[in-house]
Structures are given as C-alpha cells and as structure tokens.
Design an enzyme around this catalytic site. Structure first.
Site, PDB file in Angstrom:
ATOM      1  N   LYS A 140       0.855  -1.197   0.000  1.00 41.04           N
ATOM      2  CA  LYS A 140       0.000   0.000   0.000  1.00 41.04           C
ATOM      3  C   LYS A 140       0.888   1.244   0.000  1.00 41.04           C
ATOM      4  CE  LYS A 140      -3.784   2.044   2.744  1.00 41.04           C
ATOM      5  NZ  LYS A 140      -4.564   1.891   4.006  1.00 41.04           N
TER       6      LYS A 140
ATOM      7  N   SER B  87      -9.557   1.701   3.126  1.00 48.05           N
ATOM      8  CA  SER B  87      -8.735   2.429   2.188  1.00 48.05           C
ATOM      9  C   SER B  87      -7.700   1.577   1.448  1.00 48.05           C
ATOM     10  CB  SER B  87      -8.020   3.564   2.913  1.00 48.05           C
ATOM     11  OG  SER B  87      -7.138   3.040   3.894  1.00 48.05           O
TER      12      SER B  87
ATOM     13  N   SER C 265      -9.473  -0.484   7.443  1.00 48.12           N
ATOM     14  CA  SER C 265      -8.935  -0.417   6.074  1.00 48.12           C
ATOM     15  C   SER C 265      -8.225  -1.654   5.559  1.00 48.12           C
ATOM     16  CB  SER C 265      -8.002   0.781   5.941  1.00 48.12           C
ATOM     17  OG  SER C 265      -8.768   1.940   5.762  1.00 48.12           O
TER      18      SER C 265
END
Ligand code: GLN
Length: 487
Positions: free
Chosen positions: A80, A155, A179
């Site tokens: 990420k 996210s 997330s």
C-alpha cells in the site's frame, strides 16, 4: 504450470522456490504479466517496480545454491502506498506528496524483503488512508475484481484487489478503523489487522498514530499467517511497537477449533445489516459450531458510540499528523508571494475534499473550548469500549461479527454522503479503538459478491484468530472461489 503461477498461494510459492521447482524470476514475471494484462481494468497499482522486482528475484535465485533465502523466498508482494520503499515515490494517494521520494524503507517492508519477498509495486488507496472505497484516491479508480462497477473497499482497496485478481499472492495494507478488514471482505480475501503495537509503524505515513497498524492480505489464512510471522516483532525505531515475539502460528493452526468459545454481540447486530450479509454470517457460525466451537451471547453496550468516537479521535490525530505537509519539507510546493499564502495554497491544492473535511473536524475537536467536550469525551468513551471487550473476553475467546454491514457497493453510490461512507466501518472501528487484533475471512457470497466474517481477539492473541480461521477454511471453499472472467 506457468499459466497457474499467478494463483499460487504464498506458502506454496515459497516452498516451490526453495525446492527449486520454480524460480523466483519465473514467479515474479508471471505476476508482472498478470498486472500488465489486468491492471488497466482493475487499477490496483499506482506504481509497478518491474526492474527492481526482477533484479531482486534474480538475487533470491542466486542465493538458493548456498543459503536459505527465507520463509517468503521469491514471493511477490504488493505494498500500500503509505509505506516507504527507498527510492520509490510514496504518494499516499495524494497530490500533496507528488514528487516525494523517501530515502528509507519502512521496517515492515524491510522485514518482508529480508525474508525473501519481492516487492512488485505500490498500491492505490484513499488519500492518506481516509475512506472506505478507494474513491478518495487523487490518482485512479480501483475496481472490484468480482464486479467492475463496484468498489474494492478501502482504504487499502488496491492491495485487496491485487490479491483477489491474482496480481500478487500477498499484499500489505494498513488499518486505522477497518482499512484492511473491510476491503478484504469486499474483495473476497483474508485480511489481518494485528494488535496495536505488533507491526512497526516506522516508515508508515501516519494518519491516526494511536490506531494505525499495518498487516497482510492473502487468499488463505495459512498465507496470512506466514506473512504475519515475518512482520510481527519489536522495532527499536518505533517506540509504540510491543516487546512481544511473534507466536508459533503453525502450531496454532495444527490445533482444531474444539473448545473455543465464540461471543456474538447479537443486540449490536440487530439493525442495519443487509439480509444477505446476515445469512452469510449465520451460515459461518454454523460451520464454526460444526468445527467444535461453542456460541455465547456477549454484550458490548458502548459499541453504538464507536463511530462517533472514532471520527473524533482519528480526525484529531490526523489534523496534527498532516500539519507537516506544508510545501516546505515534502512533495509539492505552490508558487505564492509570501510564506503564509504558500502554506495555504500548497494545502488547498494538495489535499482532496475528504482530507480537508477531516483536518477541519479534527482541528475543531482539539480547539480550546471544545477539547474537553469532544476530544476528552471521546477518549473516555474509548476506554469504555476497551472495557466492554475485556468483559466480553472473560466469557469467550473470540468475538464474531460480519466485517461490513453490506456487500461491496457501487462506485459512486456513497460519495455524496460522507456519513453513509463512515457507517461502512461500523463493525471494524471497535477493535481499532480497543487496539485488538481482528481478521476478515471470506464467508458465503451474497448474489455473487464477496462477504466477510470478522473474528476479533484478545490483545496479542492473533494465534486464536488464525487457528479458528484456518479451521473455518478447512471446512469451507469460499476462499477458493475466484472472480469470474479472471481465471
Ligand atoms: N474507513 C475508515 C476511515 O475512513 C477507516 C480508514 C482506515 O482504516 N485507514 O477513516
């Protein structure tokens, strides 16, 4: 064999590399090809580091003849884009960081690489990890591999989508209020949010420092356990990392679920849960009972305040953490005649609407006159939520809920209504506030769309979560389903 390399799990791939049945280079190539074929549609990656990945794969292959390259030998992993990799841009999905190239690598990434893993690239996310759909990225839309008009969750939507689409067997996400777990549920993969303090936050760009935790995505509990064992452990560079060694997950998974008590907070689940999600949840509980676990009713009375509490604490911490993006030290700087307008212009152009909303909310909650009424109160409620869990765990070993109240929603469906978006986290935020570990596992799908089962555990008891999760996966095939059209 080559055609199937992209569906190989991490444990299987590492074993094959170490046994020299497949080379790290072949594995990495297969995944790079997969990304080239699919990512134009899925949109999981912000940056693919093909040359770096192939060079490292060759290095792992070279090591094999005289040393052990580690438990993740040759396993491709997607990161990420809030975790730093030296020499590769970190954007956090934001324009404000455009052009920023970190001079160091996050501890979590270093541990993976030291264990032989190969970083393929950086994945898309909601700007600064604020969101539940990845629609707040300043760069691109990520589509759910199961249904291209739906969101992958967020996210960490890019990481979850990459694993679901066979573009990486493992990915790293971060979880502040859900997330990792919510995108895992939406994309039909496994996602583990470790206990607060388990994984070093060094080199992770902070959103809310008292909540942020990095953790792995994989297609099976076994793969997630392999990654967790590498990621877990204290780091002298992060004062909040806990001085606790990683558990022996293999031994834990070898035990069955017999005797485990699963608490279900039925009264908390009474409203707002989609009927198909509830059916999937009940079906999962029956499977766990068949595996020998026992169900108990638990009460977590303060959970109804969890969303409000989270959106005060997380925004307060974000307003403070994001003050550093002022055009002086990182990324983009706006042209302006004087210093104050340079700060103002940089931040106005650099941040998107959701990030601005959070900075304003958080600044308000911390401001004089409101600090006691909002921030301090929220901290007090956080303590009550933590105590609710302590009391529940006096009578059970794991607390189960659905991961999210609905299946993946449509792209654009919730963007006009931030409150609706915040409610997507209703079941994930509590464990974050309490600092507890939680995992999301694929349960029975709803109309062809993935649904997640969330298991939450005692502080530092990831072992029981993965033990129970593995027992569940030995009795179900939900985690073996692959998105249609992506075979
Ligand atoms: N969706 C939640 C939020 O918007 C959680 C995000 C996260 O865990 N990073 O804050």
């Amino acid at each position: 064999m080559a055609a199937q390399l992209h569906w190989m799990g991490a444990a299987q791939a590492a074993a094959a590399v170490r046994a020299r049945e497949v080379s790290a280079t072949e594995l990495v190539r297969a995944h790079l090809d997969r990304i080239a074929a699919l990512d134009g549609t899925v949109g999981a990656f912000l940056e693919v580091m093909a040359d770096r990945a192939l060079e490292r794969a060759r290095r792992v292959d070279g090591l094999l003849s005289n040393s052990d390259p580690g438990p993740l030998a040759g396993v491709p992993v997607a990161i990420k884009d809030v975790l730093d990799v030296e020499g590769v841009p970190t954007t956090c999905g934001s324009r404000v960081l455009e052009g920023y190239v970190p001079p160091f690598t996050a501890t979590a990434v270093r541990r993976l690489e030291a264990a032989g893993a190969i970083v393929l690239g950086k994945t898309n996310l909601d700007e600064f990890a604020m969101g539940s759909s990845t629609e707040n990225s300043a760069y691109r839309v990520t589509r759910n591999p199961w249904s291209p008009d739906r969101v992958p969750g967020g996210s960490s939507g890019g990481s979850a989508a990459a694993v679901a689409a066979g573009m990486a067997p493992l990915a790293i996400g971060t979880d502040t209020g859900g997330s990792i777990r919510q995108p895992a549920a939406f994309c039909g993969v496994v996602g583990l949010k470790p206990s607060y303090g388990r994984v070093s936050r060094w080199g992770l760009v902070a959103f809310a420092s008292s909540l942020d935790q990095a953790g792995p995505f994989g297609r099976s509990v076994e793969d997630v356990a392999l990654a967790a064992a590498v990621l877990f452990g204290p780091d002298p560079r992060d004062a909040t990392s806990a001085p606790v060694a990683a558990p022996d997950f293999e031994a834990a998974m070898a035990r069955d679920a017999a005797g485990l008590r699963i608490g279900v907070p039925w009264s908390f689940l009474e409203t707002g849960v989609d009927a198909a999600v509830m059916a999937s949840f009940k079906d999962a509980l029956r499977t766990l009972e068949d595996a020998g676990a026992r169900m108990v009713d638990v009460s977590l009375p303060h959970l109804s305040h969890a969303i409000a509490t989270y959106y005060l604490i997380a925004t307060a911490e974000a307003s403070s953490n994001l003050a550093r993006f002022d055009g002086v030290r990182y990324g983009r700087r706006a042209d302006a005649p004087d210093l104050a307008s340079m700060y103002g212009e940089t931040r106005d152009r650099g941040f998107g609407p959701e990030v601005k909303r959070r900075i304003v909310l958080g600044t308000f909650a911390l401001s004089s006159g409101y600090y006691d009424a909002y921030y301090v109160r929220a901290q007090q409620v956080r303590t009550l939520i933590r105590r609710d869990f302590e009391q529940a765990f006096a009578g059970c070993d794991v607390v189960a809920t659905p991961t999210a109240p609905t299946p993946p929603f449509r792209i654009g469906e919730k963007t006009a209504d931030p409150l609706q978006m915040y409610l997507a986290d209703i079941f994930t935020v509590p464990a974050s506030l309490a600092g507890l570990p939680a995992v999301s596992l694929p349960s029975a799908p709803a109309g062809g769309l993935p649904v997640g089962l969330q298991l939450q555990g005692r502080l530092f008891d990831e072992e029981t979560l993965l033990r129970l999760g593995h027992a569940f996966q030995q009795r179900t095939n939900h985690h073996r389903a692959r998105p249609a059209g992506l075979a």
